[in-house]
Scaffold this motif. Structure first.
Motif, PDB file in Angstrom:
ATOM      1  N   ASP A 157     -13.565 -13.960   1.389  1.00 20.10           N
ATOM      2  CA  ASP A 157     -14.769 -13.089   1.004  1.00 20.10           C
ATOM      3  C   ASP A 157     -14.647 -12.332  -0.261  1.00 20.10           C
ATOM      4  N   ARG A 158     -13.645 -12.040  -0.652  1.00 17.31           N
ATOM      5  CA  ARG A 158     -13.481 -11.349  -1.848  1.00 17.31           C
ATOM      6  C   ARG A 158     -13.391 -12.474  -3.177  1.00 17.31           C
ATOM      7  N   SER A 159     -12.980 -13.650  -2.930  1.00 18.62           N
ATOM      8  CA  SER A 159     -12.976 -14.568  -3.970  1.00 18.62           C
ATOM      9  C   SER A 159     -14.520 -15.129  -3.970  1.00 18.62           C
ATOM     10  N   MET A 160     -15.214 -15.334  -2.846  1.00 19.74           N
ATOM     11  CA  MET A 160     -16.709 -15.749  -3.101  1.00 19.74           C
ATOM     12  C   MET A 160     -17.587 -14.506  -3.710  1.00 19.74           C
ATOM     13  N   ARG A 161     -17.274 -13.500  -3.435  1.00 16.89           N
ATOM     14  CA  ARG A 161     -18.051 -12.307  -4.287  1.00 16.89           C
ATOM     15  C   ARG A 161     -17.729 -12.300  -5.412  1.00 16.89           C
TER      16      ARG A 161
END
Length: 520
Positions: free
Chosen positions: A70-74
């Motif tokens: 999730d953090r990488s996609m954000r």
């Protein structure tokens, strides 16, 4: 690589264990859609084991695979929206080992951008050269490197740790579609003798590369792994790839500290450690641990193992040591198991399944067994070329590693050193690495390096640089007499220089260019 071997290895390492059908289907779908890039590997891990702890930093902060994705996609969406990063751009990553490095590299590949892993030891001038030659659009860096970035071009977007976190925190959640092109990982060569070059890493096209490694090195699904080797280096990055594939829990420290590493190996019950040889030397300088960590694998690469280290390390930590010989360009050539290292401590082992290795002369003709020649290697992960254009020599699908070596009657590979390190002294071929290995076995010597230097009478001669343990003494003539006892006269170093420490880069390799400054 044959299918039965792949299936057998994946089964032995737990990758084909049954799971919840919906998660297995989601895992396979992620690989089908995103392929075997780092982004694809993270996606398959998050699909199969979303609640599994993916990474633990030195402060003990944990991120699950679902949270890391999730953090990488954000971050990927923010890089595209705020800075215009798109497929084909290059994102520099100047970070030590921590979750932010992983998030940034994954974010770049999610967009189809190339992630350039920047050596944390570069000077400001070298960093400026890399930024220009690699045509960086963005540089994401740790706060400690801010001052080094001040001289970079004004149009290069620079993100420190706070800016990176703000982009993640303010980005809206949402799905991303696979990019129009796969983002590549660009690793800089070590640059021990000159300016680093960018080497484009290929993306695996299946299970083959993973199987080649885990067949010989017994890592398993959901192991807990401390990656001490710098992730900006090929070996550390390979460890990250393997860990994602195995859905392992990764423990990271920004800087290597032997005591802290040993503590976390015990605290987090790590079954595996990825390191470079000098790190094992530093661990061996600590008192023997009261509680030995539950290590099954200690895998090292990046530089030669000193001859006395394998036995000493395994006597303390068990027969768990694996030594991978490879390079940024070749990925891997051979792997030595604990049994190999017990038998021949200086061996580089044997080629793993699916790898070809040949020893040839200067004309490319095979050398008889036991004779020294150029080491050629072929596998599924040979680099795709330098970003600057030139390639390494290739022969019949095999890459010239630039190293010299030999294979003995038992099929074990021994690396004698770089081809350009070999010197001719008085008409005799001399390999500095052989002398270096011998000197490293002296009990007073903490670390040793041997190089060739110009000589008016013999063309070249050997110079030995020795760093001693605190409180130890040694004189130059005693060193020469020791070498004279074991090796031929032309291998005896004329010069013996005592130093406080050897200059090394962040991956533990000795910077020979710094040693040559003693000779102008």
């Amino acid at each position: 690589m044959d299918l039965p071997f792949i299936v057998s290895t994946l089964t032995r390492r737990g990758l084909l264990a049954p799971g919840r059908p919906i998660r297995v289907a989601s895992q396979l779908s992620a690989l089908r859609k995103w392929g075997w890039s780092l982004a694809g590997e993270l996606r398959q891990a998050a699909a199969r084991d979303p609640g599994r702890v993916a990474v633990i930093d030195e402060q003990g902060t944990e991120l699950t695979y679902a949270e890391l994705l999730d953090r990488s996609m954000r971050l990927a969406r923010a890089l595209r929206a705020a800075l215009g990063v798109q497929a084909g751009d290059r994102v520099g990553v100047l970070c030590r080992n921590h979750p932010g490095l992983i998030e940034t590299v994954v974010a770049a590949t999610l967009l189809g951008a190339d992630a350039v892993l920047v050596n944390t030891g570069l000077s400001p001038a070298q960093l400026a050269t890399v930024a220009q030659e690699q045509r960086l659009r963005v540089l994401v860096h740790d706060d400690e490197f801010t001052e080094r970035t001040l001289g970079l071009p004004a149009d290069l977007h620079r993100l420190d740790e706070q800016a990176r976190c703000e982009l993640i925190d303010t980005a809206l959640p949402g799905e991303l579609q696979p990019p129009e092109r796969d983002g590549r990982i660009i690793v800089l060569t070590s640059g021990t003798t000159g300016a680093p070059k960018g080497a484009r890493r290929p993306i695996p096209n299946g299970f083959g590369p993973l199987v080649s490694i885990i067949d010989r090195i017994p890592l398993h699904v959901r192991d807990r792994v401390l990656i001490a080797a710098p992730i900006f280096h090929t070996w550390g990055y390979a460890a990250l790839q393997v860990c994602f594939a195995l859905r392992a829990t990764i423990v990271l420290h920004r800087r290597f500290d032997p005591a802290a590493t040993l503590d976390d190996l015990v605290r987090h019950r790590c079954q595996a450690l990825f390191a470079v040889p000098v790190m094992l030397q530093r661990l061996m300088e600590l008192p023997a641990p009261e509680h030995r960590p539950p290590l099954k694998v200690v895998a090292v690469s990046g530089s030669a193992l000193p001859g006395g280290l394998p036995a000493a390390f395994m006597d303390t930590y068990g027969d768990v040591l694996y030594n991978l010989y490879g390079s940024t360009e070749a990925s891997w050539a051979s792997i030595a198991t604990p049994a190999d290292l017990r038998r021949a401590p200086t061996t580089a082992g044997r080629p793993p399944h699916g790898t070809r290795l040949e020893i040839v002369d200067d004309d490319g003709q095979p050398m008889p067994g036991g004779r020294v020649g150029r080491i050629l290697v072929g596998n599924e992960m040979l680099f795709e070329g330098y970003t600057s254009g030139p390639d390494r020599d290739r022969h019949d699908g095999l890459l010239d590693t630039g190293d010299l070596g030999r294979v003995n009657a038992d099929g074990l590979l021994f690396v004698d050193g770089r081809a350009d390190d070999m010197i001719v002294s008085g008409g005799e071929n001399v390999f500095p690495a052989e002398v270096e290995q011998l000197l490293a076995q002296l009990p007073q010597v903490r670390e040793a390096a041997v190089i060739g230097v110009p000589d008016p009478d013999y063309g070249q001669r050997l110079a030995a640089f020795l760093a001693l343990y605190p409180g130890e003494t040694l004189d130059a003539e005693a060193v020469r007499e020791y070498v004279r006892h074991y090796l031929a006269r032309f291998s005896v170093p004329r010069d013996v220089v005592f130093v406080k420490y050897l200059p090394r880069n962040a991956t533990g390799k000795v910077l020979t260019r710094e040693l040559r400054r003693y000779y102008g």
